[in-house]
Scaffold this motif. Sequence first.
Motif, PDB file in Angstrom:
ATOM      1  N   ASN A 145       0.860  -1.180   0.000  1.00 15.48           N
ATOM      2  CA  ASN A 145       0.000   0.000   0.000  1.00 15.48           C
ATOM      3  C   ASN A 145       0.896   1.228   0.000  1.00 15.48           C
ATOM      4  OD1 ASN A 145      -1.696   1.915   2.280  1.00 15.48           O
ATOM      5  ND2 ASN A 145      -2.796   1.199   0.488  1.00 15.48           N
ATOM      6  N   SER A 146       0.738   2.061  -1.048  1.00 14.54           N
ATOM      7  CA  SER A 146       1.650   3.202  -1.148  1.00 14.54           C
ATOM      8  C   SER A 146       0.889   4.509  -1.335  1.00 14.54           C
ATOM      9  CB  SER A 146       2.627   2.929  -2.298  1.00 14.54           C
ATOM     10  OG  SER A 146       2.587   3.912  -3.267  1.00 14.54           O
ATOM     11  N   LEU A 147       1.284   5.527  -0.573  1.00 15.21           N
ATOM     12  CA  LEU A 147       0.731   6.883  -0.672  1.00 15.21           C
ATOM     13  C   LEU A 147      -0.799   6.871  -0.664  1.00 15.21           C
ATOM     14  CD1 LEU A 147       3.174   8.568  -3.191  1.00 15.21           C
ATOM     15  CD2 LEU A 147       3.418   8.185  -0.758  1.00 15.21           C
ATOM     16  N   HIS A 179      -3.005   8.712   3.840  1.00 13.19           N
ATOM     17  CA  HIS A 179      -3.215  10.138   4.129  1.00 13.19           C
ATOM     18  C   HIS A 179      -4.543  10.665   3.576  1.00 13.19           C
ATOM     19  CE1 HIS A 179      -1.069  10.104   0.203  1.00 13.19           C
ATOM     20  NE2 HIS A 179      -2.010  10.991  -0.088  1.00 13.19           N
ATOM     21  N   GLU A 210       3.718   2.289   2.727  1.00 17.23           N
ATOM     22  CA  GLU A 210       4.585   3.481   2.707  1.00 17.23           C
ATOM     23  C   GLU A 210       3.696   4.702   2.548  1.00 17.23           C
ATOM     24  OE1 GLU A 210       8.275   3.575   0.675  1.00 17.23           O
ATOM     25  OE2 GLU A 210       8.097   5.677   0.138  1.00 17.23           O
ATOM     26  N   ASP A 211       3.947   5.706   3.379  1.00 19.90           N
ATOM     27  CA  ASP A 211       3.153   6.931   3.229  1.00 19.90           C
ATOM     28  C   ASP A 211       3.974   8.150   3.642  1.00 19.90           C
ATOM     29  OD1 ASP A 211       1.020   8.461   2.488  1.00 19.90           O
ATOM     30  OD2 ASP A 211      -0.344   7.769   4.027  1.00 19.90           O
ATOM     31  N   SER A 259      -1.890  16.382   0.436  1.00 19.10           N
ATOM     32  CA  SER A 259      -1.603  15.047   0.969  1.00 19.10           C
ATOM     33  C   SER A 259      -0.721  15.140   2.211  1.00 19.10           C
ATOM     34  CB  SER A 259      -0.907  14.193  -0.093  1.00 19.10           C
ATOM     35  OG  SER A 259      -1.773  13.988  -1.173  1.00 19.10           O
ATOM     36  N   ALA A 296      -1.498  13.937   6.075  1.00 20.32           N
ATOM     37  CA  ALA A 296      -0.700  12.765   6.479  1.00 20.32           C
ATOM     38  C   ALA A 296      -0.573  12.684   8.004  1.00 20.32           C
ATOM     39  CB  ALA A 296       0.682  12.855   5.832  1.00 20.32           C
ATOM     40  N   ARG A 298       9.019  10.234   4.596  1.00 18.44           N
ATOM     41  CA  ARG A 298       7.989   9.195   4.552  1.00 18.44           C
ATOM     42  C   ARG A 298       8.187   8.230   5.711  1.00 18.44           C
ATOM     43  NH1 ARG A 298       7.358   7.896  -1.751  1.00 18.44           N
ATOM     44  NH2 ARG A 298       7.046  10.050  -2.411  1.00 18.44           N
TER      45      ARG A 298
END
Length: 224
Positions: A124-126, A129, A154-155, A186, A190, A217
Amino acid sequence: MDDPDLPQDQHDHALRGLTTIHRFSGLVNRFWKALLPILEKTRQASSARLSVADVGCGDGYLLRQLSAKATAEGFDVQWIGYDFSATACKLAANKADAAGANIRFHQVDILEAELPEEVDVILNSLFLHHFETADVETILKRFRDATTQAFIVEDLRRTVLGYCLAWSCGRLLTRSPIVHYDGVVSVEGAFSIDEMQEILASANIHNTDICKRWPERFVLTYRH
Ligand SMILES: C[S@@+](CC[C@H](N)C(=O)[O-])C[C@H]1O[C@@H](n2cnc3c(N)ncnc32)[C@H](O)[C@@H]1O
């Protein structure tokens, strides 16, 4: 980018801009580094095929890159992409076909229902947020319950430097006005690492590891 009424050309442009940012930030290598020990362990332990799903996969860039790396290393993996945008799923399927990558894409809203099938690993990426705290708890519980081995997230982190990087790098790396707008919004939406740890505790999710990563990140890994 999450606006369902966004014209397709603007959506495509924004997803291409995001890919440029991924190249700059080294996203694929970080996910590959986290995934590789799981792939190796599974290959040693059994002949079973590992299943890996990317939730909120966008145009499938991460899956295509990981699939190419895994194939080059001789790993047999079932790749699946989920996104609630029909445009993103269609684009992702076309790009995977063009790249000769064997990846299935399905239109799924993670907040509406459980994921349709159990997989070994969720990526799961970005993504987180976009959501309020209560929804992030729901999503992370769904990731845990839908996996047999791990999830890797990853965020962005909500920091002043992160905001400055999103503003400046967004403008340096892409001309997409959607990315220029989404980038800073974003970062504002976050979470800090402390907030993410509180969410995990409240969701009763343990066995996690969170590390800071460039550029502003975090990478969160959960193992069963
Ligand atoms: C910022 S983009 C990130 C795309 C991709 N993960 C990447 O890093 O390039 C967020 C993606 O999540 C998808 N999305 C947003 N809300 C969702 C939901 N509730 N369920 C599934 N996908 C969702 C959007 O359509 C979009 O493709």
